[in-house]
Write a protein that holds these residues in place. Structure first.
Motif, short mmCIF file in Angstrom:
data_model
loop_
_atom_site.label_atom_id
_atom_site.label_comp_id
_atom_site.label_asym_id
_atom_site.label_seq_id
_atom_site.Cartn_x
_atom_site.Cartn_y
_atom_site.Cartn_z
N GLN A 11 0.82 -1.21 0.00
CA GLN A 11 0.00 0.00 0.00
C GLN A 11 0.86 1.26 0.00
OE1 GLN A 11 -1.00 -2.62 1.83
NE2 GLN A 11 -2.88 -3.02 0.71
N ARG A 192 -1.07 8.63 -2.16
CA ARG A 192 -1.99 7.96 -3.09
C ARG A 192 -3.15 7.28 -2.38
NH1 ARG A 192 0.22 7.31 -8.07
NH2 ARG A 192 2.43 7.78 -8.28
N ARG A 193 -3.39 7.63 -1.15
CA ARG A 193 -4.52 7.03 -0.46
C ARG A 193 -5.47 8.14 -0.03
NH1 ARG A 193 -3.64 2.88 4.34
NH2 ARG A 193 -2.81 1.82 2.53
N VAL A 194 -6.76 7.92 -0.32
CA VAL A 194 -7.75 8.93 0.07
C VAL A 194 -7.93 8.90 1.59
CG1 VAL A 194 -10.14 9.66 -0.10
CG2 VAL A 194 -8.97 8.81 -2.12
N ALA A 198 -12.53 12.95 8.63
CA ALA A 198 -12.61 12.37 9.98
C ALA A 198 -11.28 11.71 10.34
CB ALA A 198 -13.74 11.35 10.05
N GLN A 199 -10.72 10.96 9.41
CA GLN A 199 -9.43 10.32 9.66
C GLN A 199 -8.37 11.36 9.96
OE1 GLN A 199 -9.33 7.93 5.99
NE2 GLN A 199 -8.37 6.31 7.22
N LEU A 201 -8.75 14.43 11.03
CA LEU A 201 -9.04 15.06 12.31
C LEU A 201 -8.58 14.17 13.46
CD1 LEU A 201 -10.28 17.78 12.75
CD2 LEU A 201 -12.51 16.71 13.01
N ASP A 202 -8.85 12.89 13.34
CA ASP A 202 -8.51 11.95 14.40
C ASP A 202 -7.02 11.78 14.60
OD1 ASP A 202 -11.10 11.48 15.04
OD2 ASP A 202 -11.26 9.55 14.03
N ARG A 203 -6.26 11.92 13.54
CA ARG A 203 -4.82 11.67 13.65
C ARG A 203 -4.01 12.93 13.88
NH1 ARG A 203 -3.05 6.17 13.34
NH2 ARG A 203 -1.03 7.19 13.18
N ALA A 213 -15.33 20.59 11.87
CA ALA A 213 -14.55 19.71 11.01
C ALA A 213 -13.92 20.45 9.84
CB ALA A 213 -15.42 18.56 10.51
N ARG A 238 -10.99 14.57 -3.28
CA ARG A 238 -11.93 13.59 -3.80
C ARG A 238 -13.26 13.92 -3.16
NH1 ARG A 238 -9.15 13.00 -6.96
NH2 ARG A 238 -7.76 11.37 -7.71
N ARG A 239 -14.04 14.69 -3.87
CA ARG A 239 -15.30 15.20 -3.35
C ARG A 239 -16.13 14.08 -2.73
NH1 ARG A 239 -19.78 19.05 -4.51
NH2 ARG A 239 -18.52 20.91 -4.23
N ALA A 241 -15.27 12.20 -0.39
CA ALA A 241 -14.46 11.12 0.15
C ALA A 241 -13.32 11.63 1.03
CB ALA A 241 -13.90 10.27 -0.98
N LEU A 244 -6.09 13.40 -0.94
CA LEU A 244 -4.91 12.55 -1.07
C LEU A 244 -3.77 13.34 -1.70
CD1 LEU A 244 -5.03 9.98 -4.00
CD2 LEU A 244 -6.32 12.09 -3.96
N LYS A 246 -0.19 12.94 -4.05
CA LYS A 246 0.55 12.06 -4.96
C LYS A 246 1.48 12.90 -5.82
CE LYS A 246 -2.93 12.07 -8.62
NZ LYS A 246 -3.72 11.27 -9.56
N GLU B 108 -21.08 15.17 13.86
CA GLU B 108 -20.33 16.26 14.47
C GLU B 108 -20.00 15.98 15.93
OE1 GLU B 108 -19.05 18.64 12.82
OE2 GLU B 108 -20.03 18.07 10.95
N GLY B 113 -11.50 9.95 17.42
CA GLY B 113 -10.60 8.85 17.67
C GLY B 113 -11.05 7.53 17.10
N THR B 115 -11.70 6.60 14.01
CA THR B 115 -11.03 6.15 12.80
C THR B 115 -9.52 6.08 13.02
OG1 THR B 115 -10.56 8.28 11.80
CG2 THR B 115 -12.76 7.41 11.51
N ALA B 116 -9.07 6.57 14.17
CA ALA B 116 -7.63 6.67 14.41
C ALA B 116 -6.97 5.31 14.48
CB ALA B 116 -7.37 7.44 15.69
N TYR B 121 -16.22 4.30 9.85
CA TYR B 121 -17.64 4.47 10.11
C TYR B 121 -18.39 4.85 8.84
CZ TYR B 121 -17.36 9.53 9.77
OH TYR B 121 -17.21 10.80 9.29
N ASP B 163 -8.38 2.14 -2.79
CA ASP B 163 -7.68 3.01 -1.84
C ASP B 163 -7.55 4.43 -2.36
OD1 ASP B 163 -7.36 1.28 0.21
OD2 ASP B 163 -5.29 0.75 -0.23
N SER B 164 -7.07 4.56 -3.57
CA SER B 164 -6.83 5.90 -4.11
C SER B 164 -8.04 6.43 -4.88
CB SER B 164 -5.61 5.87 -5.04
OG SER B 164 -5.91 5.11 -6.21
#
Lengths: 250, 250
Positions: A11, A192-194, A198-199, A201-203, A213, A238-239, A241, A244, A246, B108, B113, B115-116, B121, B163-164
DNA sequence: TGCGTTTCTTAGGGAAATCACAGATTCGTG
DNA sequence: CACGAATCTGTGATTTCCCTAAGAAACGCA
């Protein structure tokens, strides 16, 4: 002392491994269950093997039989002082690097003294990217000292040095703020990964962030201004989604 | 943690299997019977083994003896908070990936956390393709040691990267909207098989879609414009039956 | 303390995506 | 070959999503 190596998964994610190919082992020590859970989840996702403990006593015991490659240690534990825990840990595992967790307003100089030996610290509330990055750094440095090149992420003509925090595109040095840097690092660690908002924000944002958000959109827009300005864009939307990154070429 | 592999059935459907060849096991937790029924049917159609529970209590119990490879978990359960269920689940099955179901407007108020740790989801109302796709992703990635099953669907000279979100035909990159992407993914996951408009509507559009059935025709038309334009067509109409995709060659 | 920087909120504009409607086209059949 | 049914597609309304300007608040540093 454990030397480490990195491999790159299909990946494109870069993983840290021990020399014998087994996963890195990390011990997480914090008395708040939500924190150990959060960290365990995130670090496991890095492909590492995790154990956790809720107090100093448990930490020592677990360290003895688990023999971790690194320890995440909250300085505020219910049963004993952080320094005491550290001392006993060192008796068990003299060379294991430690990442301290401290409250924001904790005494800075005390920590400063501790980190002189090559350990490191982050303040609560932290972002997971920060913890992961610092742990990676600690583990990397505790092993092969010549692993300098590992600290540089490269995507196309864009480079980011995790040690020096230097970023440049096509040779031009780019100044980023702390948040911009973390966001770009997260993107570049997952090329190259979308990645959904939320992801991200979480990381990238700290776990207690309660805001809107659309800060993610805002910071993506900042990054674009600095990285893609006048060039072929590397950050793509990626609207519906996420985003990403690249190489511009493809 | 379960490593997975993929095989391709005689029909051309790609299936996810556990290393010993046994079917993937998924636990579905929701208090609305219509939802668990809907999901169970759809996931069984994937060849997976499904159990369901209507509350947190039942979820924990079922998880204990069923030992699923993944869990679909509604955040709004009658007896306990979603996070509590998650915590107890983690104690039973530390590494099981979880797909959370949440209300659209609840997004909201902190899914922080979630997806961390690599979990994911979807918001209600969801489309079945979305749930299946995300579950496949979670299961694929949870088999940390064995990441061989990759994220690219291929039919003839057409490729789709989950993925992409990149789609290309004969090397030419093609931009698709979210709905077009989902539709094409569904077609490509069932190559050479006729899919009725009703089937497509049920899988690709969300379960509460109340619109005209001819959106399917419309989106097929969009896809053709982007994928088949000026080339030998891959998307075919079976009048009175539905649509299918197959390599241009044959 | 004061000033520049960084972070984040709010809000409005604008572009893209989705979908309904309806007329055009194609297909199968008698 | 003609007809009805099924399918295709152009047009435009509506909605959703994304971007960014402007400014307030928090922060860091001298």
């Amino acid at each position: 002392m454990v030397s480490t190596m990195t491999t790159t998964s299909p990946q494109g994610r870069t993983e840290l491994l021990r020399p014998d190919g087994s996963p890195v082992r990390v011990l997480v020590v914090d008395d708040e269950l939500s924190i150990t859970e959060l960290l365990s989840m995130a670090l496991r996702y890095e492909g590492w093997q995790i154990r956790s403990a809720g107090d100093g006593q448990g930490a020592i015991q677990t360290a003895r039989e688990f023999r971790p490659d690194a320890v995440v240690l909250d300085m505020m534990l219910p049963d004993m002082d952080g320094l005491t825990v550290l001392g006993r840990l060192r008796r068990e595992l003299p060379d294991v690097p430690v990442l301290f967790l401290t409250a924001k307003d904790a005494v800075e100089d005390r920590i400063a003294g501790l980190t002189a030996g090559g350990d490191d610290y982050v303040t609560k509330p932290f972002s997971l990217e920060e913890v992961v990055a610092r742990l990676r750094g600690l583990i990397r440095r505790s092993g092969a000292a010549d692993r300098r090149s590992d600290s540089v992420l490269v995507v196309g003509d864009l480079t980011l040095d995790e040690d020096s925090h230097e970023v440049s595109r096509a040779g031009d040095s780019i100044h980023l703020t702390a948040t911009e840097f973390e966001l770009l690092r997260f993107l570049m660690r997952n090329p190259r990964r979308v990645l959904s908002k939320a992801q991200i924000l979480d990381r990238v944002w700290s776990y207690d962030f309660g805001g809107q958000a659309n800060v993610v959109e805002l910071y993506i827009s900042y990054l674009r201004r600095k990285i893609d300005a006048g060039r072929e864009p590397m950050i793509h939307t990626r609207r519906g989604a996420g985003y990403l990154i690249k190489p511009a070429a493809s």
